[in-house]
Design an enzyme around this catalytic site. Structure first.
Site, mmCIF file in Angstrom:
data_model
loop_
_atom_site.group_PDB
_atom_site.id
_atom_site.type_symbol
_atom_site.label_atom_id
_atom_site.label_comp_id
_atom_site.label_asym_id
_atom_site.label_seq_id
_atom_site.Cartn_x
_atom_site.Cartn_y
_atom_site.Cartn_z
ATOM 1 N N CYS A 2 0.854 -1.194 0.000
ATOM 2 C CA CYS A 2 0.000 0.000 0.000
ATOM 3 C C CYS A 2 0.888 1.243 0.000
ATOM 4 C CB CYS A 2 -0.948 0.093 1.189
ATOM 5 S SG CYS A 2 -2.174 -1.206 1.250
ATOM 6 N N ARG A 27 4.069 -0.242 -4.798
ATOM 7 C CA ARG A 27 3.782 -0.794 -3.472
ATOM 8 C C ARG A 27 2.468 -1.567 -3.430
ATOM 9 N NH1 ARG A 27 6.834 1.680 0.580
ATOM 10 N NH2 ARG A 27 5.308 1.011 2.101
ATOM 11 N N TRP A 73 -2.619 -2.690 -1.772
ATOM 12 C CA TRP A 73 -2.287 -4.110 -1.896
ATOM 13 C C TRP A 73 -3.196 -4.804 -0.890
ATOM 14 C CZ3 TRP A 73 -0.466 -8.154 1.112
ATOM 15 C CH2 TRP A 73 -0.017 -9.278 0.401
ATOM 16 N N ASN A 99 -2.039 1.995 5.663
ATOM 17 C CA ASN A 99 -1.115 0.962 5.192
ATOM 18 C C ASN A 99 -0.751 0.115 6.401
ATOM 19 O OD1 ASN A 99 1.008 -0.541 4.115
ATOM 20 N ND2 ASN A 99 2.477 1.137 4.324
ATOM 21 N N GLY A 100 -1.057 -1.167 6.362
ATOM 22 C CA GLY A 100 -0.744 -2.033 7.503
ATOM 23 C C GLY A 100 -1.902 -2.988 7.774
ATOM 24 N N GLU A 484 17.538 -17.878 -6.928
ATOM 25 C CA GLU A 484 17.158 -16.521 -7.327
ATOM 26 C C GLU A 484 16.668 -16.496 -8.785
ATOM 27 O OE1 GLU A 484 16.411 -13.908 -5.963
ATOM 28 O OE2 GLU A 484 16.693 -12.309 -7.403
ATOM 29 N N LYS A 488 12.963 -15.224 -9.832
ATOM 30 C CA LYS A 488 12.748 -14.153 -10.813
ATOM 31 C C LYS A 488 11.783 -14.625 -11.888
ATOM 32 C CE LYS A 488 13.759 -11.407 -9.178
ATOM 33 N NZ LYS A 488 14.435 -11.025 -7.964
ATOM 34 N N GLU A 491 8.078 -14.993 -10.581
ATOM 35 C CA GLU A 491 7.334 -13.769 -10.262
ATOM 36 C C GLU A 491 7.078 -12.900 -11.492
ATOM 37 O OE1 GLU A 491 9.266 -11.243 -7.356
ATOM 38 O OE2 GLU A 491 11.232 -11.671 -8.167
ATOM 39 N N HIS A 507 17.613 -36.707 -6.510
ATOM 40 C CA HIS A 507 16.813 -37.137 -5.369
ATOM 41 C C HIS A 507 15.346 -36.753 -5.524
ATOM 42 C CE1 HIS A 507 20.436 -38.361 -3.281
ATOM 43 N NE2 HIS A 507 20.970 -37.258 -3.749
ATOM 44 N N LYS A 606 5.996 -4.250 -3.646
ATOM 45 C CA LYS A 606 7.438 -4.079 -3.486
ATOM 46 C C LYS A 606 7.893 -4.224 -2.043
ATOM 47 C CE LYS A 606 11.501 -2.973 -5.000
ATOM 48 N NZ LYS A 606 12.176 -4.104 -5.636
HETATM 49 C C1 F6R Z 1 11.701 -10.631 -5.196
HETATM 50 C C2 F6R Z 1 11.614 -9.615 -4.171
HETATM 51 C C3 F6R Z 1 11.218 -10.038 -2.804
HETATM 52 C C4 F6R Z 1 11.999 -9.232 -1.743
HETATM 53 C C5 F6R Z 1 11.457 -9.549 -0.349
HETATM 54 C C6 F6R Z 1 12.249 -8.853 0.731
HETATM 55 O O1 F6R Z 1 12.110 -10.097 -6.413
HETATM 56 O O2 F6R Z 1 11.821 -8.461 -4.413
HETATM 57 O O3 F6R Z 1 11.382 -11.403 -2.617
HETATM 58 O O4 F6R Z 1 13.343 -9.556 -1.846
HETATM 59 O O5 F6R Z 1 10.119 -9.167 -0.256
HETATM 60 O O6 F6R Z 1 12.179 -7.469 0.598
HETATM 61 P P1 F6R Z 1 13.242 -6.523 1.261
HETATM 62 O O7 F6R Z 1 14.555 -6.827 0.659
HETATM 63 O O8 F6R Z 1 12.760 -5.145 0.954
HETATM 64 O O9 F6R Z 1 13.234 -6.814 2.736
#
Ligand code: F6R
Length: 611
Positions: A2, A27, A73, A99-100, A484, A488, A491, A507, A606
């Site tokens: 949010c 966000r 969000w 937000n929360g 990772e 990527k 998502e 396995h 984000k």
């Molecule tokens: C994936 C991504 C998330 C963040 C996670 C932690 O691309 O961006 O998995 O890495 O939400 O966020 P931060 O680093 O802001 O604590």
């Protein structure tokens, strides 16, 4: 998670709020809304993106100098017009955005329902708002006091902004656990979840602390704690340029941020690493050099991509510093009964510095005597402020929801920390230390060379775009890079992908392999190279499609793989920071080829400020 924005001052508020919402859209993008005071409160909200809200308000009255806006969000209640923020109180005289999460909203709702309140939405926000209004009615209409009293009863996290019809030049704001920045202009104030909506108007900001209430008027900012005592606002100068939060000619923020990496990695190393003179100078580490070097144990906590950076760090720190390292998901750590001893070191990694689980995990370890070092990108964020010490990654604002440049910044910072400690402890030789410093300093130029492969990676993406599943395999330092790469891809493109240590394939996951399964190998030169070639052969024997990230002088893998991405060689400890870049590009191009919104993948936000 949010985005909230507010304005009070002489300007027309609507353009300020809409622009702010566009900047905060990363966000959350389930719905957007705005409430503006113009005699009465005019409120407009719409499911969908900020652009849908803009279309919706065409021809409507958006005049006014005080307004609040929200991009959502969803937590409580599906994305819809009626669950969108702002919410209006029962009387219609107060509007609020939030937000929360209000964790005790059910009991508050019951209390209000018994008093005859009914609710138009499914949100915890509308409950809190009416709880505030209920107190307001009984205290003679003092909103500031009603907010203060109400918040003492609230369990959960919040950043709230409220406006009331009878006080058209005031915004009341409060925070606990969700960020709030207030920009100070000339006879005007700007409020937002982060500095991006504020930067073009002023560089002077105040970061509001937990349990503080801000009473914001055009010419006055008053901060109080929940005990009604005045607090002195601490004004900080923003170190951020407008250019950093715009696309600058790229189609997407994600692509821009991938391409920024030679510079952002350089910025992270700049002034800290001097390969020629052979020193690493990190003020946040310098202060705690003995504590870190003598720590019986290092606990790394993080979430998502940042957790993957933590895993790479585990391999590197154990190898070079000989200190035992554990890497934990913050969300697990906070609810376990972990053993933390006085003197243990906790490294908390977070791009946003606002991830709710990471914050609580830090607080828990702090209570038990751990020293906290934050590896954070957003300057002044909550994690930066609650850590004892830290290292900023200096990657600049990361707007694309999928983390790219923040990850390589985290790796650069963690590598410097590891090498610094290892040399101080003498667990590596001077020769090895100088070699690693030199190798790290070469990363920006090697990253530049990798980015030149963009077009050929796009062609590989074309060939993979219709896959339903994918496997990413790596060993040693590159196992976290496999994780990772898989994260990527899923998502950004919604293709189901899994990362595995290559040796674990036998396995279980090997059962998935057939002619339709792409398997991405991180197969750059390291001690495992021959073993990984055997793993590639095992996949080919089962007709899997192999895509391999390799080094220039590898003559074997190209004969086995269906596609290769050739990148410059680096010491195996340094290589992960380079090896991830082609995987970022691959995900980006597959996402684009599948018509996905790569900057705002569905269901994601984000900054995850709720648990
Ligand atoms: C994936 C991504 C998330 C963040 C996670 C932690 O691309 O961006 O998995 O890495 O939400 O966020 P931060 O680093 O802001 O604590």
């Amino acid at each position: 998670m949010c985005g909230i924005v507010g304005y009070v001052g002489p300007r027309q508020a609507y353009p300020v709020i809409i622009k702010g919402l566009q900047r905060l859209e990363y966000r959350g993008y389930d719905s957007a809304g705005i409430a503006i005071i113009n005699g009465k409160i005019n409120l407009y909200k719409k499911q969908g993106k900020v652009a849908d809200l803009e279309e919706f308000v065409i021809g409507k009255n958006v005049q006014g100098h005080t307004a609040i806006g929200h991009t959502r969000w969803a937590t409580h209640g599906e994305p819809s017009d009626r669950n969108a923020h702002p919410h209006l109180s029962r009387s219609g005289e107060i509007a609020m955005i939030h937000n929360g999460i209000i964790e005790n909203y059910i009991s508050l709702k019951e209390e209000l329902t018994n008093k005859g309140y009914t609710f138009k939405s499914d949100t915890d926000t509308e409950v809190l708002l009416n709880f505030i209004e209920d107190i307001y009615i009984n205290n003679g209409g003092n909103l500031e006091e009603a907010v203060r009293i109400a918040l003492k009863r609230v369990v959960g996290a919040y950043c709230i902004l409220l406006i009331e019809q009878k006080n058209p030049e005031t915004i009341i704001a409060a925070r606990k656990g969700s960020p709030l920045v207030i920009g100070i202009g000339k006879n005007e104030h700007f409020l937002a979840s982060d500095a991006s909506p504020i930067i073009e108007y002023t560089k002077e900001v105040v970061y509001v602390n937990d349990y503080e209430i801000a009473i914001v008027r055009p010419d006055e900012l008053t901060l109080k704690n929940l005990g009604n005592e005045k607090q002195t606002p601490f004004i900080t100068e923003l170190d951020l340029e407008l250019d950093a939060i715009e696309k600058s000619g790229y189609d997407h923020f994600m692509l821009k941020e991938i391409f920024e990496q030679p510079k952002t990695i350089f910025d992270c190393l700049r002034g800290r690493l001097n390969a020629e003179k052979g020193y690493i100078n990190l003020s946040g580490v310098e202060k705690y050099l003995d504590e870190i070097s003598n720590a019986p144990r290092i606990i790394i906590i993080a979430c998502g991509t940042s957790w993957h950076a933590g895993l790479v760090a585990e391999y590197i720190i154990e190898e070079t510093c000989r200190i035992p390292v554990e890497v934990e998901y913050a969300s697990e750590f906070r609810y376990r009964n972990p053993i933390v001893n006085k003197g243990d070191m906790m490294i908390a990694i977070s791009q946003s510095g606002e991830t709710a689980d990471t914050i609580v995990a830090i607080e828990k370890a702090k209570e038990q005597g751990a020293i906290i070092m934050g590896i954070v990108n957003v300057v002044g964020s909550s994690i930066a402020r609650i850590s004892h010490t830290g290292v900023y990654t200096h990657a600049g604002p990361e707007i694309g929801v999928a983390s790219t440049k923040a990850f390589t910044g985290q790796l650069a910072a963690l590598m410097m920390i590891a090498f610094k400690i290892a040399f101080y402890k003498q667990t590596i030789s001077e020769e090895r230390y100088l070699h690693l410093c030199n190798e790290l300093s070469l990363v920006p130029e090697k990253a530049e060379i990798i980015l030149q492969q963009n077009d050929s990676i796009r062609l590989i993406a074309e060939a993979l775009k219709d896959s339903s599943n994918a496997l990413f395999l790596g060993r040693g330092y590159n196992f976290p890079i496999a994780l990772e790469g898989a994260l990527k891809l899923k998502e950004i493109s919604y293709i189901h992908a899994e990362g595995y240590p290559a040796a674990e394939m036998k396995h279980g996951p090997i059962a998935l392999v057939d002619e339709n399964l792409p398997v991405v190998f991180i197969a750059t030169k390291d001690v495992y190279h021959e073993k990984i070639i055997s793993n590639i052969q095992e996949i080919k024997a089962r007709k899997g499609k192999v895509i391999a990230v390799i080094n220039e002088n590898d003559t074997v893998t190209p004969k086995l793989a269906d596609h290769v991405i050739v990148i410059p060689e680096a010491d195996e400890i340094i290589a992960p920071i380079l090896n991830v870049i082609p995987l970022q590009l691959l995900s980006y191009h597959i996402g684009i080829a599948r018509g996905c919104n790569v900057d705002m993948p569905r269901n994601l936000a984000k900054s995850v400020t709720v648990e």
